[in-house]
Design a protein around this motif. Structure first.
Motif, PDB file in Angstrom:
ATOM      1  N   VAL A   4       0.902  -1.016   0.034  1.00 13.39           N
ATOM      2  CA  VAL A   4       0.163  -0.402   0.194  1.00 13.39           C
ATOM      3  C   VAL A   4       1.061   1.590   0.089  1.00 13.39           C
ATOM      4  CG1 VAL A   4      -1.539   1.085   1.805  1.00 13.39           C
ATOM      5  CG2 VAL A   4      -1.743  -1.289   1.134  1.00 13.39           C
ATOM      6  N   VAL A   5       1.837   0.849   1.186  1.00 10.67           N
ATOM      7  CA  VAL A   5       2.869   2.148   0.576  1.00 10.67           C
ATOM      8  C   VAL A   5       3.357   2.891  -0.381  1.00 10.67           C
ATOM      9  CG1 VAL A   5       4.952   3.398   1.449  1.00 10.67           C
ATOM     10  CG2 VAL A   5       3.341   1.948   2.899  1.00 10.67           C
ATOM     11  N   LEU A   6       4.206   1.328  -1.485  1.00  6.68           N
ATOM     12  CA  LEU A   6       3.769   1.623  -2.861  1.00  6.68           C
ATOM     13  C   LEU A   6       3.237   2.172  -3.664  1.00  6.68           C
ATOM     14  CD1 LEU A   6       6.673   0.736  -4.179  1.00  6.68           C
ATOM     15  CD2 LEU A   6       5.368  -1.445  -4.963  1.00  6.68           C
ATOM     16  N   PHE A   7       1.893   1.856  -3.634  1.00  9.10           N
ATOM     17  CA  PHE A   7       0.592   2.366  -3.791  1.00  9.10           C
ATOM     18  C   PHE A   7       0.693   3.730  -3.661  1.00  9.10           C
ATOM     19  CE2 PHE A   7      -1.475  -1.575  -4.858  1.00  9.10           C
ATOM     20  CZ  PHE A   7      -2.194  -1.836  -5.614  1.00  9.10           C
ATOM     21  N   LEU A   8       0.481   4.422  -2.702  1.00  8.91           N
ATOM     22  CA  LEU A   8       0.786   5.955  -2.236  1.00  8.91           C
ATOM     23  C   LEU A   8       1.786   6.062  -2.636  1.00  8.91           C
ATOM     24  CD1 LEU A   8      -0.395   5.117   1.492  1.00  8.91           C
ATOM     25  CD2 LEU A   8      -1.658   6.602  -0.470  1.00  8.91           C
ATOM     26  N   PHE A   9       2.875   5.868  -3.061  1.00  9.25           N
ATOM     27  CA  PHE A   9       4.410   6.346  -3.337  1.00  9.25           C
ATOM     28  C   PHE A   9       3.762   6.722  -4.516  1.00  9.25           C
ATOM     29  CE2 PHE A   9       8.044   5.433  -0.516  1.00  9.25           C
ATOM     30  CZ  PHE A   9       8.539   6.309  -0.762  1.00  9.25           C
ATOM     31  N   VAL A  10       3.539   5.726  -5.765  1.00  7.79           N
ATOM     32  CA  VAL A  10       3.179   5.911  -7.230  1.00  7.79           C
ATOM     33  C   VAL A  10       1.724   6.892  -7.456  1.00  7.79           C
ATOM     34  CG1 VAL A  10       2.343   4.775  -9.121  1.00  7.79           C
ATOM     35  CG2 VAL A  10       3.612   3.402  -8.350  1.00  7.79           C
ATOM     36  N   ILE A  11       1.290   6.932  -5.759  1.00 11.24           N
ATOM     37  CA  ILE A  11      -0.115   7.697  -6.627  1.00 11.24           C
ATOM     38  C   ILE A  11       0.227   9.224  -6.648  1.00 11.24           C
ATOM     39  CG2 ILE A  11      -2.384   9.008  -5.522  1.00 11.24           C
ATOM     40  CD1 ILE A  11      -3.184   5.837  -4.504  1.00 11.24           C
ATOM     41  N   MET A  12       1.396   9.548  -5.547  1.00 11.66           N
ATOM     42  CA  MET A  12       1.944  11.052  -5.128  1.00 11.66           C
ATOM     43  C   MET A  12       3.180  11.329  -6.335  1.00 11.66           C
ATOM     44  SD  MET A  12       0.876  11.644  -2.413  1.00 11.66           S
ATOM     45  CE  MET A  12      -0.076  10.743  -1.048  1.00 11.66           C
ATOM     46  N   LEU A  13       4.001  10.059  -6.754  1.00 18.17           N
ATOM     47  CA  LEU A  13       5.058  10.698  -7.802  1.00 18.17           C
ATOM     48  C   LEU A  13       3.774  11.014  -8.806  1.00 18.17           C
ATOM     49  CD1 LEU A  13       7.769  10.527  -8.213  1.00 18.17           C
ATOM     50  CD2 LEU A  13       7.033   8.227  -9.398  1.00 18.17           C
ATOM     51  N   LEU A  14       2.897  10.290  -8.904  1.00 14.96           N
ATOM     52  CA  LEU A  14       2.201  10.402 -10.365  1.00 14.96           C
ATOM     53  C   LEU A  14       1.168  11.720 -10.305  1.00 14.96           C
ATOM     54  CD1 LEU A  14       1.433   7.467 -12.103  1.00 14.96           C
ATOM     55  CD2 LEU A  14       3.089   8.854 -11.917  1.00 14.96           C
ATOM     56  N   GLY A  15       1.073  12.450  -9.283  1.00 17.00           N
ATOM     57  CA  GLY A  15       0.286  13.937  -9.528  1.00 17.00           C
ATOM     58  C   GLY A  15      -0.846  13.333  -9.202  1.00 17.00           C
ATOM     59  N   VAL A  16      -1.660  11.940  -9.215  1.00 16.62           N
ATOM     60  CA  VAL A  16      -2.770  11.862 -10.100  1.00 16.62           C
ATOM     61  C   VAL A  16      -3.721  12.080  -8.698  1.00 16.62           C
ATOM     62  CG1 VAL A  16      -2.845  10.881 -12.070  1.00 16.62           C
ATOM     63  CG2 VAL A  16      -2.873   9.160  -9.877  1.00 16.62           C
ATOM     64  N   ASP A  17      -3.129  12.865  -7.563  1.00 20.58           N
ATOM     65  CA  ASP A  17      -4.072  12.674  -6.024  1.00 20.58           C
ATOM     66  C   ASP A  17      -5.172  13.210  -5.764  1.00 20.58           C
ATOM     67  OD1 ASP A  17      -2.113  14.404  -5.954  1.00 20.58           O
ATOM     68  OD2 ASP A  17      -2.706  14.113  -3.706  1.00 20.58           O
ATOM     69  N   LYS A  18      -6.165  13.266  -7.408  1.00 18.06           N
ATOM     70  CA  LYS A  18      -7.289  14.620  -7.246  1.00 18.06           C
ATOM     71  C   LYS A  18      -8.418  13.548  -7.373  1.00 18.06           C
ATOM     72  CE  LYS A  18      -4.696  16.389 -10.936  1.00 18.06           C
ATOM     73  NZ  LYS A  18      -3.868  15.627 -11.352  1.00 18.06           N
ATOM     74  N   ALA A  19      -9.620  14.073  -6.839  1.00 25.25           N
ATOM     75  CA  ALA A  19     -10.370  13.539  -7.285  1.00 25.25           C
ATOM     76  C   ALA A  19     -11.134  12.906  -8.741  1.00 25.25           C
ATOM     77  CB  ALA A  19     -11.398  14.187  -6.437  1.00 25.25           C
ATOM     78  N   GLU A  20     -11.638  12.060  -9.112  1.00 31.24           N
ATOM     79  CA  GLU A  20     -12.003  11.372 -10.560  1.00 31.24           C
ATOM     80  C   GLU A  20     -12.946  11.747 -10.486  1.00 31.24           C
ATOM     81  OE1 GLU A  20     -11.848   7.394 -12.318  1.00 31.24           O
ATOM     82  OE2 GLU A  20     -10.342   7.271 -10.610  1.00 31.24           O
ATOM     83  N   ASP A  21     -13.770  11.929 -11.712  1.00 37.37           N
ATOM     84  CA  ASP A  21     -15.162  12.526 -11.527  1.00 37.37           C
ATOM     85  C   ASP A  21     -15.891  10.372 -11.925  1.00 37.37           C
ATOM     86  OD1 ASP A  21     -17.800  13.291 -12.313  1.00 37.37           O
ATOM     87  OD2 ASP A  21     -16.909  13.687 -14.863  1.00 37.37           O
ATOM     88  N   LEU A  22     -16.353  10.696 -10.729  1.00 34.36           N
ATOM     89  CA  LEU A  22     -17.991   9.000 -11.010  1.00 34.36           C
ATOM     90  C   LEU A  22     -19.180   9.323 -10.996  1.00 34.36           C
ATOM     91  CD1 LEU A  22     -15.907   7.136  -8.095  1.00 34.36           C
ATOM     92  CD2 LEU A  22     -15.674   7.003 -10.570  1.00 34.36           C
ATOM     93  N   ALA A  23     -18.723  10.521 -11.380  1.00 33.21           N
ATOM     94  CA  ALA A  23     -20.545  10.459 -11.811  1.00 33.21           C
ATOM     95  C   ALA A  23     -20.649  10.251 -13.375  1.00 33.21           C
ATOM     96  CB  ALA A  23     -20.933  12.099 -11.417  1.00 33.21           C
ATOM     97  N   THR A  24     -20.030  10.550 -14.393  1.00 31.94           N
ATOM     98  CA  THR A  24     -20.598  10.385 -15.741  1.00 31.94           C
ATOM     99  C   THR A  24     -19.807   8.704 -15.614  1.00 31.94           C
ATOM    100  OG1 THR A  24     -18.747  10.810 -16.209  1.00 31.94           O
ATOM    101  CG2 THR A  24     -20.462  12.327 -16.255  1.00 31.94           C
ATOM    102  N   GLU A  25     -20.959   7.907 -16.535  1.00 29.27           N
ATOM    103  CA  GLU A  25     -20.958   6.926 -16.429  1.00 29.27           C
ATOM    104  C   GLU A  25     -19.991   6.423 -18.154  1.00 29.27           C
ATOM    105  OE1 GLU A  25     -22.956   2.676 -15.640  1.00 29.27           O
ATOM    106  OE2 GLU A  25     -23.871   4.699 -16.399  1.00 29.27           O
ATOM    107  N   PRO A  26     -18.952   5.627 -18.174  1.00 29.72           N
ATOM    108  CA  PRO A  26     -18.123   6.469 -19.843  1.00 29.72           C
ATOM    109  C   PRO A  26     -18.879   5.228 -20.520  1.00 29.72           C
ATOM    110  CG  PRO A  26     -16.705   4.700 -17.943  1.00 29.72           C
ATOM    111  CD  PRO A  26     -17.982   5.894 -17.592  1.00 29.72           C
TER     112      PRO A  26
END
Lengths: 102, 178
Positions: B65-87
């Motif tokens: 999980v720490v590795l996951f968190l590292f990658v999330i921070m490293l890529l800067g994708v820690d923004k909320a994703e838009d889940l309201a629209t269904e792709p």
């Protein structure tokens, strides 16, 4: 008070596995999809350990040990691929990876 | 008592799992994953797999999980994703139906299969049987380093391959290099 049976452990593991499966099908962020794969691996580990107790056989626990190692290797490689792909991009959805080049 | 532990750990596990697939922020999803992993570790303790419970916490919660968190921070994708629209049209409905179908199949399969289970191993050593508190670890070690020693050596090869591959993948290409 009744004790939880092996069947109840297996059903909880099945629930966890299904949640992971639905997550892989629904989410588009590859990081979240990886987490859902971890959920499924954990569900399988839980059923292995429950069956190890039911069958009074240590082999079930040994297999979980190997699953843990393989899961760790899988996460390392998968996250490496995601980092390599995402270095030149801004958005992060699985749909963006349709062109097979970095 | 064991039933209370079972219900609480299962609730932890399933709430965490639902959090992973419903949180829009990847950091929250990773933290929900920790909740799930701790729930599974509690189940392991209840099932007398003490070593695996410790490994579960150390390897999963501590490393993966720490590795996951590292990658999330490293890529800067820690923004909320838009889940309201269904792709895709009706994707979630179909996924839900498929999930319910899979759950039904699994529950039917395990509830039928569990009736024919008979103890077949040599028994699990527990701390209650004497030895000392390490009975589970000793038995697991005899299995992993005895019966499955070849598989154990192969996992070390696997880990080396994974590390080398990841280094190659994540390395920046130097100028003029193929």
């Amino acid at each position: 008070m009744p004790e939880p049976t092996t069947l109840s452990y297996l059903i909880v593991a099945a629930l966890l596995f299904v949640i992971g499966t639905v997550g892989v099908m629904v989410r588009r962020n590859p990081l979240i999809m990886f987490m859902c794969i971890e959920l499924m691996l954990n569900a399988v580990n839980l059923s292995f350990v429950a069956l190890a107790r039911e069958l009074t056989d240590i082999d079930g626990q040994s297999i979980v040990f190997f699953v843990l190692v393989v899961a760790a290797a899988e996460v390392v490689v998968g996250l490496g691929i995601i980092v390599a792909i995402m270095r030149n991009r801004t958005s992060l959805t699985a749909d963006d990876m349709a062109e097979l080049k970095g | 008592m064991e039933l209370v532990v079972f219900v609480l750990a299962s609730a932890m596990m399933l709430v965490g799992a639902l959090g992973v697939i419903t949180r829009s922020n990847p950091v929250h999803a990773a933290l929900s994953l920790i909740l799930t992993l701790f729930g599974v570790a509690v189940h392991f303790v209840a099932l007398e797999a003490y070593f695996l419970a410790a490994v579960q916490i150390i390897v999963y919660a501590g490393a993966i999980v720490v590795l996951f968190l590292f990658v999330i921070m490293l890529l800067g994708v820690d923004k909320a994703e838009d889940l309201a629209t269904e792709p895709l049209v009706a994707q979630r409905w179909l996924a839900g139906i498929a999930g319910l179908g899979l759950l039904g199949l699994l529950v039917v399969a395990v509830s039928r299969g569990v009736e024919v289970l008979r103890p077949r191993g040599n028994g699990l050593d527990t701390a209650a049987q004497g030895a000392d508190g390490d009975a589970n670890i000793q038995q697991l070690a005899q299995s992993v380093f005895g019966d499955y020693v070849v598989a154990f050596e192969l996992t070390s090869v696997l880990l080396v391959v994974a590390v080398v591959g990841t280094v190659m993948l994540a390395r920046r290409r130097m100028a003029g290099e193929a």
